[in-house]
Scaffold this motif. Structure first.
Motif, PDB file in Angstrom:
ATOM      1  N   THR A   1       0.842  -1.194   0.000  1.00 38.98           N
ATOM      2  CA  THR A   1       0.000   0.000   0.000  1.00 38.98           C
ATOM      3  C   THR A   1       0.881   1.249   0.000  1.00 38.98           C
ATOM      4  O   THR A   1       2.108   1.164  -0.078  1.00 38.98           O
ATOM      5  CB  THR A   1      -0.935   0.000   1.217  1.00 38.98           C
ATOM      6  N   LEU A   2       0.265   2.430   0.105  1.00 33.94           N
ATOM      7  CA  LEU A   2       0.976   3.693  -0.097  1.00 33.94           C
ATOM      8  C   LEU A   2       2.143   3.904   0.872  1.00 33.94           C
ATOM      9  O   LEU A   2       3.274   4.165   0.451  1.00 33.94           O
ATOM     10  CB  LEU A   2      -0.012   4.858   0.018  1.00 33.94           C
TER      11      LEU A   2
ATOM     12  N   VAL B   1       2.216  -4.076  -6.092  1.00 31.52           N
ATOM     13  CA  VAL B   1       1.653  -2.854  -5.512  1.00 31.52           C
ATOM     14  C   VAL B   1       0.140  -2.834  -5.706  1.00 31.52           C
ATOM     15  O   VAL B   1      -0.365  -3.157  -6.776  1.00 31.52           O
ATOM     16  CB  VAL B   1       2.284  -1.600  -6.156  1.00 31.52           C
ATOM     17  N   GLU B   2      -0.562  -2.459  -4.670  1.00 35.49           N
ATOM     18  CA  GLU B   2      -2.025  -2.348  -4.738  1.00 35.49           C
ATOM     19  C   GLU B   2      -2.403  -1.094  -5.515  1.00 35.49           C
ATOM     20  O   GLU B   2      -2.001   0.014  -5.177  1.00 35.49           O
ATOM     21  CB  GLU B   2      -2.600  -2.273  -3.310  1.00 35.49           C
ATOM     22  N   ASN B   3      -3.184  -1.281  -6.587  1.00 37.77           N
ATOM     23  CA  ASN B   3      -3.630  -0.181  -7.449  1.00 37.77           C
ATOM     24  C   ASN B   3      -2.463   0.718  -7.860  1.00 37.77           C
ATOM     25  O   ASN B   3      -2.407   1.904  -7.521  1.00 37.77           O
ATOM     26  CB  ASN B   3      -4.688   0.656  -6.722  1.00 37.77           C
TER      27      ASN B   3
ATOM     28  N   LYS C   1      -2.603   4.538  -9.200  1.00 41.21           N
ATOM     29  CA  LYS C   1      -2.787   5.673  -8.289  1.00 41.21           C
ATOM     30  C   LYS C   1      -1.717   5.707  -7.199  1.00 41.21           C
ATOM     31  O   LYS C   1      -1.299   6.775  -6.754  1.00 41.21           O
ATOM     32  CB  LYS C   1      -4.180   5.602  -7.652  1.00 41.21           C
ATOM     33  N   THR C   2      -1.283   4.528  -6.767  1.00 37.27           N
ATOM     34  CA  THR C   2      -0.359   4.456  -5.634  1.00 37.27           C
ATOM     35  C   THR C   2       1.036   4.942  -6.000  1.00 37.27           C
ATOM     36  O   THR C   2       1.669   5.668  -5.227  1.00 37.27           O
ATOM     37  CB  THR C   2      -0.280   3.018  -5.099  1.00 37.27           C
TER      38      THR C   2
ATOM     39  N   LYS D   1       1.636   8.892  -6.191  1.00 33.47           N
ATOM     40  CA  LYS D   1       1.564   9.458  -4.838  1.00 33.47           C
ATOM     41  C   LYS D   1       2.787   9.072  -4.013  1.00 33.47           C
ATOM     42  O   LYS D   1       3.347   9.895  -3.273  1.00 33.47           O
ATOM     43  CB  LYS D   1       0.291   8.977  -4.133  1.00 33.47           C
ATOM     44  N   ALA D   2       3.197   7.806  -4.132  1.00 35.78           N
ATOM     45  CA  ALA D   2       4.344   7.332  -3.358  1.00 35.78           C
ATOM     46  C   ALA D   2       5.627   8.036  -3.786  1.00 35.78           C
ATOM     47  O   ALA D   2       6.457   8.409  -2.941  1.00 35.78           O
ATOM     48  CB  ALA D   2       4.488   5.820  -3.518  1.00 35.78           C
TER      49      ALA D   2
END
Length: 504
Positions: A21-22, A224-226, A229-230, A233-234
């Motif tokens: 996750t992020l 990586v989850e999604n 979008k992730t 941002k990361a």
């Protein structure tokens, strides 16, 4: 449902590792690039004082880190699969160059990773002199490497959350030091510089090494989850975190102390902590530095291992490298990287800094070229995140970092040129050997998405990209080698499409 079917379902479930996750992804990117301000001290010494060091960590992110992060965000979301830059290069220039990119990056990553257990003990030996002796040092190095390798084996989500905890612990003493330094800061000290002491080669290499590897996390994009979008941002969060973790401690240390630039070398932040806060802060910074090296090791090994997995899934390496443990981790790939680390852990950081930077620079020039070529060659490619520039603007975006890469390569020593030439030649020789092994069936290769062409297609060496839009916000990419015969190519394409449909 029969007992055999239940067993199969249980195995499949066990092999499905939780996605990143992020926050864990930000931490992994942070450790791929930085790990904290440890190692930036040399920028003050090589820069002849604080001014060039501070300007460097303000300007270099603008002309290097941000462009690389933007390119990585676009390509990683367009190709959300394990393998990262290997897939990008293969898509733009064919599997031969994709393999070379993967070989250069994996080789430099393993050498780089071999340093972290050594640096971990180097920080500890200040408090525990026993680690100066080989009788204690060698077992400790093996123990650290084996323990951290096992942590990688247990699952990428564990590595991600471990990186979050390590990042928090590593940065806390510098936050405390920065607050304690405020009453003692004299801003005019930030402007100090002695041009006679400036070492441009050391300065640029230090800046480059401390601000590169933004693309490393792309090698595990499939975990990586999604990712659409992730990843953007990361990367944005990691840029802010990395630059802050460098600038704030440097502003505090150089502004509060009147130390000579000659005193600023690896590990000097521990002395800065003692002079500002006392012995307790020195010990805390030493402990944070040691733990940071563990985080750097974990992030690097994860990237290297999943890169090999991705190359295996593309058919560039034998399929054994894609085999996963019950925790979803690439067992053989992890063991291969760990073996290289053990054999290379005798090398020192100073011996290989230029070597790593040179190999990395060659790979990044290829990545920038692939970014531009894919904009021209595949304008219809599904890009969940796209750098908000047209092709001409995207080319201009890549020019400043490309010039920096060329500069770093030109500053390299003769030994570095020779060493990198050997590695490049080894990659050129290894590729046809693997093609021959695939032709002769000496090892099992994944033939669904072949990254290595058969003997009949060596001359063409091109790649067909087939995005599958069924996955929301993602582009699944199939790397298919052209055959020398158009008819045979069409037949193989039909078989592969049928295989993809059945798999889906």
């Amino acid at each position: 449902m029969g007992e055999e079917g239940m067993t199969s379902d249980a195995e499949n479930k066990a092999k499905t590792s939780p996605k990143l996750t992020l926050l864990p992804l930000i931490a992994l990117i942070f450790y791929d690039v930085s790990g904290g301000p440890f190692g930036v001290e040399d920028s003050v010494r090589a820069g002849g004082g604080p001014l060039l060091s501070l300007l460097g960590f303000l300007i270099f992110p603008l002309i290097w880190s941000i462009p690389e992060a933007l390119v990585t965000a676009e390509l990683a979301t367009s190709f959300p699969q394990n393998g990262g830059y290997v897939i990008w290069i293969s898509s733009a220039f064919g599997p031969f160059w994709g393999f070379q990119e993967g070989f250069w990056k994996w080789f430099s990553g393993v050498i780089d990773n071999a340093l972290y257990p050594v640096l971990f003990l180097d920080y500890l030996k200040h408090s525990f002199p026993i680690f100066n002796h080989l009788i204690a040092r060698i077992p400790a190095l093996l123990g650290i490497t084996v323990s951290l390798t096992y942590l990688n084996y247990r699952g990428l989500h564990i590595v991600g959350f471990s990186a979050v905890a390590l990042a928090f612990f590593s940065l806390c003493p510098f936050i405390v030091m920065s607050f304690l330094s405020i009453p003692r800061i004299s801003p005019k000290q930030w402007l100090a510089i002695d041009f006679k002491k400036v070492e441009w080669r050391g300065y640029f290499n230090c800046m480059f090494w401390n601000l590169n590897y933004w693309d490393k996390a792309s090698t595990l994009a499939g975990e990586v989850e999604n990712p659409s979008k992730t990843f953007p941002k990361a990367l944005f969060g990691a840029v802010i975190l990395v630059v802050s973790s460098y600038l704030i401690p440097l502003l505090a240390g150089t502004g509060a102390l009147k130390s000579s630039s000659n005193e600023w070398s690896d590990g000097y932040f521990a002395e800065v902590g003692m002079l500002i806060g006392g012995v307790w802060l020195k010990w805390w910074i030493q402990a944070a530095a040691a733990m940071s090296n563990l985080g750097l090791f974990e992030a690097e090994m994860s990237g290297d291992a999943f890169q090999l997995l991705g190359m295996s899934e593309m058919g560039m390496l034998p399929s054994i490298f894609a085999s996963r443990s019950k925790y979803g981790t690439p067992t053989i790939s992890i063991l291969c990287s760990a073996t290289g680390i053990i054999f290379l852990s005798w090398m020192s950081f100073q011996e290989i800094l230029e070597f790593l930077n040179f190999l990395y620079a060659i790979g990044m020039l290829l990545e920038f070229a692939a970014f531009i070529k894919l904009r021209i060659k595949k304008p219809e490619l599904h890009r969940p995140y796209k750098v908000p520039l047209q092709t001409f603007g995207a080319t201009l975006l890549c020019l400043p970092p490309a010039m920096l890469l060329v500069l770093v390569m030109c500053l390299a020593s003769v030994q570095t040129f020779l060493g990198c030439s050997v590695v490049i030649l080894l990659g050129f020789l290894l590729y046809p050997i693997l093609v021959h092994a695939k032709d002769r069936k000496w090892a099992k290769f994944d033939t669904d998405e072949p990254g290595l062409p058969s003997r009949t297609s060596l001359e063409e060496n091109s790649v067909l990209i087939q995005p599958h839009q069924e996955v929301a916000d993602e582009a699944s990419v199939s790397l298919l080698s052209d055959l020398s015969s158009i008819k045979l190519g069409q037949e193989r394409g039909e078989i592969l499409v049928e295989g993809v449909v059945k798999a889906e």
